[in-house]
Design a protein around this motif. Structure first.
Motif, PDB file in Angstrom:
ATOM      1  N   LEU A 116       5.554  18.343   6.241  1.00 28.62           N
ATOM      2  CA  LEU A 116       4.424  17.649   5.487  1.00 28.62           C
ATOM      3  C   LEU A 116       4.832  17.963   3.963  1.00 28.62           C
ATOM      4  N   ILE A 117       4.761  17.154   2.947  1.00 23.77           N
ATOM      5  CA  ILE A 117       5.283  17.338   1.602  1.00 23.77           C
ATOM      6  C   ILE A 117       3.876  16.989   0.786  1.00 23.77           C
ATOM      7  N   ARG A 118       3.766  17.975   0.111  1.00 24.84           N
ATOM      8  CA  ARG A 118       2.468  17.832  -1.105  1.00 24.84           C
ATOM      9  C   ARG A 118       3.014  16.984  -2.239  1.00 24.84           C
ATOM     10  N   SER A 119       1.762  16.351  -2.510  1.00 25.02           N
ATOM     11  CA  SER A 119       2.209  15.388  -3.454  1.00 25.02           C
ATOM     12  C   SER A 119       2.268  15.928  -4.993  1.00 25.02           C
ATOM     13  N   GLN A 120       2.511  15.421  -5.935  1.00 26.86           N
ATOM     14  CA  GLN A 120       2.758  15.974  -7.347  1.00 26.86           C
ATOM     15  C   GLN A 120       1.148  16.521  -7.630  1.00 26.86           C
ATOM     16  N   GLN A 121       0.076  16.201  -6.995  1.00 27.31           N
ATOM     17  CA  GLN A 121      -1.214  16.884  -7.236  1.00 27.31           C
ATOM     18  C   GLN A 121      -1.590  17.975  -6.525  1.00 27.31           C
ATOM     19  N   GLY A 122      -0.460  18.281  -5.382  1.00 24.46           N
ATOM     20  CA  GLY A 122      -0.803  19.238  -4.452  1.00 24.46           C
ATOM     21  C   GLY A 122      -1.396  19.060  -3.152  1.00 24.46           C
ATOM     22  N   ARG A 123      -1.747  17.781  -2.912  1.00 21.82           N
ATOM     23  CA  ARG A 123      -2.475  17.290  -1.842  1.00 21.82           C
ATOM     24  C   ARG A 123      -1.330  16.873  -0.656  1.00 21.82           C
ATOM     25  N   LEU A 124      -1.863  16.858   0.433  1.00 20.38           N
ATOM     26  CA  LEU A 124      -1.020  16.612   1.527  1.00 20.38           C
ATOM     27  C   LEU A 124      -1.455  15.075   2.030  1.00 20.38           C
ATOM     28  N   ILE A 125      -2.612  14.736   1.386  1.00 24.00           N
ATOM     29  CA  ILE A 125      -2.895  13.248   1.667  1.00 24.00           C
ATOM     30  C   ILE A 125      -3.147  12.632   0.394  1.00 24.00           C
ATOM     31  N   GLU A 126      -2.571  11.371   0.202  1.00 25.21           N
ATOM     32  CA  GLU A 126      -2.991  10.579  -0.943  1.00 25.21           C
ATOM     33  C   GLU A 126      -3.299   9.075  -0.598  1.00 25.21           C
ATOM     34  N   GLN A 127      -4.363   8.649  -0.856  1.00 25.85           N
ATOM     35  CA  GLN A 127      -5.131   7.127  -0.463  1.00 25.85           C
ATOM     36  C   GLN A 127      -4.770   6.941   0.870  1.00 25.85           C
ATOM     37  N   GLY A 128      -4.939   7.990   1.751  1.00 24.94           N
ATOM     38  CA  GLY A 128      -4.807   7.794   3.256  1.00 24.94           C
ATOM     39  C   GLY A 128      -3.518   7.788   3.832  1.00 24.94           C
ATOM     40  N   TRP A 129      -2.642   8.443   2.824  1.00 24.44           N
ATOM     41  CA  TRP A 129      -1.072   8.458   3.332  1.00 24.44           C
ATOM     42  C   TRP A 129      -0.843  10.006   3.326  1.00 24.44           C
ATOM     43  N   THR A 130       0.441  10.264   4.051  1.00 23.68           N
ATOM     44  CA  THR A 130       0.936  11.559   4.221  1.00 23.68           C
ATOM     45  C   THR A 130       2.513  11.366   4.087  1.00 23.68           C
ATOM     46  N   LEU A 131       3.044  12.122   3.419  1.00 20.40           N
ATOM     47  CA  LEU A 131       4.842  12.056   3.369  1.00 20.40           C
ATOM     48  C   LEU A 131       5.265  13.125   4.149  1.00 20.40           C
ATOM     49  N   GLU A 132       6.266  13.147   4.879  1.00 20.32           N
ATOM     50  CA  GLU A 132       6.763  14.205   5.533  1.00 20.32           C
ATOM     51  C   GLU A 132       8.406  13.949   5.960  1.00 20.32           C
ATOM     52  N   ASP A 177       0.827  -1.169  -0.064  1.00 21.05           N
ATOM     53  CA  ASP A 177       0.115   0.053  -0.104  1.00 21.05           C
ATOM     54  C   ASP A 177       0.931   1.304  -0.114  1.00 21.05           C
ATOM     55  N   VAL A 178       1.939   1.390   0.455  1.00 19.92           N
ATOM     56  CA  VAL A 178       2.991   2.359   0.653  1.00 19.92           C
ATOM     57  C   VAL A 178       3.483   2.569  -0.631  1.00 19.92           C
ATOM     58  N   ASN A 179       3.787   1.706  -1.397  1.00 20.95           N
ATOM     59  CA  ASN A 179       4.359   1.693  -2.830  1.00 20.95           C
ATOM     60  C   ASN A 179       3.566   2.295  -3.612  1.00 20.95           C
ATOM     61  N   VAL A 180       2.270   2.041  -3.499  1.00 20.66           N
ATOM     62  CA  VAL A 180       1.082   2.415  -4.365  1.00 20.66           C
ATOM     63  C   VAL A 180       0.961   4.090  -4.094  1.00 20.66           C
ATOM     64  N   ALA A 181       0.599   4.436  -2.751  1.00 18.88           N
ATOM     65  CA  ALA A 181       0.744   5.700  -2.356  1.00 18.88           C
ATOM     66  C   ALA A 181       1.700   6.540  -2.766  1.00 18.88           C
ATOM     67  N   LEU A 182       3.087   5.926  -2.653  1.00 21.22           N
ATOM     68  CA  LEU A 182       4.407   6.833  -3.022  1.00 21.22           C
ATOM     69  C   LEU A 182       4.446   7.187  -4.531  1.00 21.22           C
ATOM     70  N   ARG A 183       3.594   6.549  -5.417  1.00 23.96           N
ATOM     71  CA  ARG A 183       3.342   7.021  -6.782  1.00 23.96           C
ATOM     72  C   ARG A 183       2.923   8.593  -6.780  1.00 23.96           C
ATOM     73  N   ALA A 184       2.194   9.017  -6.045  1.00 20.50           N
ATOM     74  CA  ALA A 184       1.757  10.329  -6.072  1.00 20.50           C
ATOM     75  C   ALA A 184       2.583  11.283  -5.691  1.00 20.50           C
ATOM     76  N   TRP A 185       3.843  11.034  -5.118  1.00 18.49           N
ATOM     77  CA  TRP A 185       4.983  11.730  -4.822  1.00 18.49           C
ATOM     78  C   TRP A 185       6.036  11.509  -5.951  1.00 18.49           C
ATOM     79  N   GLY A 186       5.829  10.891  -6.934  1.00 18.08           N
ATOM     80  CA  GLY A 186       6.789  10.443  -7.886  1.00 18.08           C
ATOM     81  C   GLY A 186       7.333   9.169  -7.572  1.00 18.08           C
ATOM     82  N   GLY A 187       6.921   8.226  -6.766  1.00 19.19           N
ATOM     83  CA  GLY A 187       7.647   6.952  -6.677  1.00 19.19           C
ATOM     84  C   GLY A 187       8.638   6.886  -5.334  1.00 19.19           C
ATOM     85  N   GLY A 188       9.018   5.798  -4.958  1.00 15.84           N
ATOM     86  CA  GLY A 188       9.883   5.819  -4.069  1.00 15.84           C
ATOM     87  C   GLY A 188      10.255   4.403  -3.498  1.00 15.84           C
TER      88      GLY A 188
END
Length: 144
Positions: free
Chosen positions: A79-95, A12-23
């Motif tokens: 907190l780091i915004r996703s490539q779409q400008g959101r703070l939450i993607e699929q129930g995940w945040t990145l910081e 699930d983390v890997n899927v969500a990280l795509r919103a931040w360009g993958g990881g």
């Protein structure tokens, strides 16, 4: 608004990280009480991916709180915004990942004045969305 489902594992983390360009997931972090947290590498930087049930607006509310904390000398994650400008993607945040360890009892005397100053400087900030204020909690049983 995208559907938020309860994340359950590293996939699930890997899927969500795509919103931040993958990881890349490095490992799960332990010690959290409410959220799953993973140490990840995104665009060459160590980050923390965490589950959340909070709304976008509740996380946006944190920005001025974090600014006050930094202003008085506390170190807080960003907190780091996703490539779409959101703070939450699929129930995940990145910081940002902060190296360190929990405060020890001998640190408390040094932290007390900072906490007092923090409370003074945040006293006039609006109440966190979805949370009861101290006055409201006198008459209700939950606060958010």
């Amino acid at each position: 608004m995208p559907e938020i489902r309860k994340p359950s594992n590293q996939d699930d983390v890997n899927v969500a990280l795509r919103a931040w360009g993958g990881g890349e997931v490095i490992h799960q972090l332990h010690g959290g009480h409410r959220n799953l947290a993973f140490l990840v590498r995104v665009q060459g930087h160590l980050r923390v991916a965490k589950t959340t049930r909070r709304s976008e607006i509740a996380l946006q509310w944190l920005m001025p709180v974090y600014e006050v904390a930094e202003q008085i000398g506390l170190v807080v994650p960003k907190l780091i915004r996703s490539q779409q400008g959101r703070l939450i993607e699929q129930g995940w945040t990145l910081e940002t990942f902060l190296e360190g360890e929990p405060a020890k009892p001998e640190h408390l005397a040094r932290l007390a004045p900072l906490v007092k100053q923090f409370h003074k400087l945040t006293a006039n900030l609006p109440q966190r969305p979805g949370f009861g204020s101290s006055q409201q909690l006198i008459h209700q049983t939950t606060g958010g």
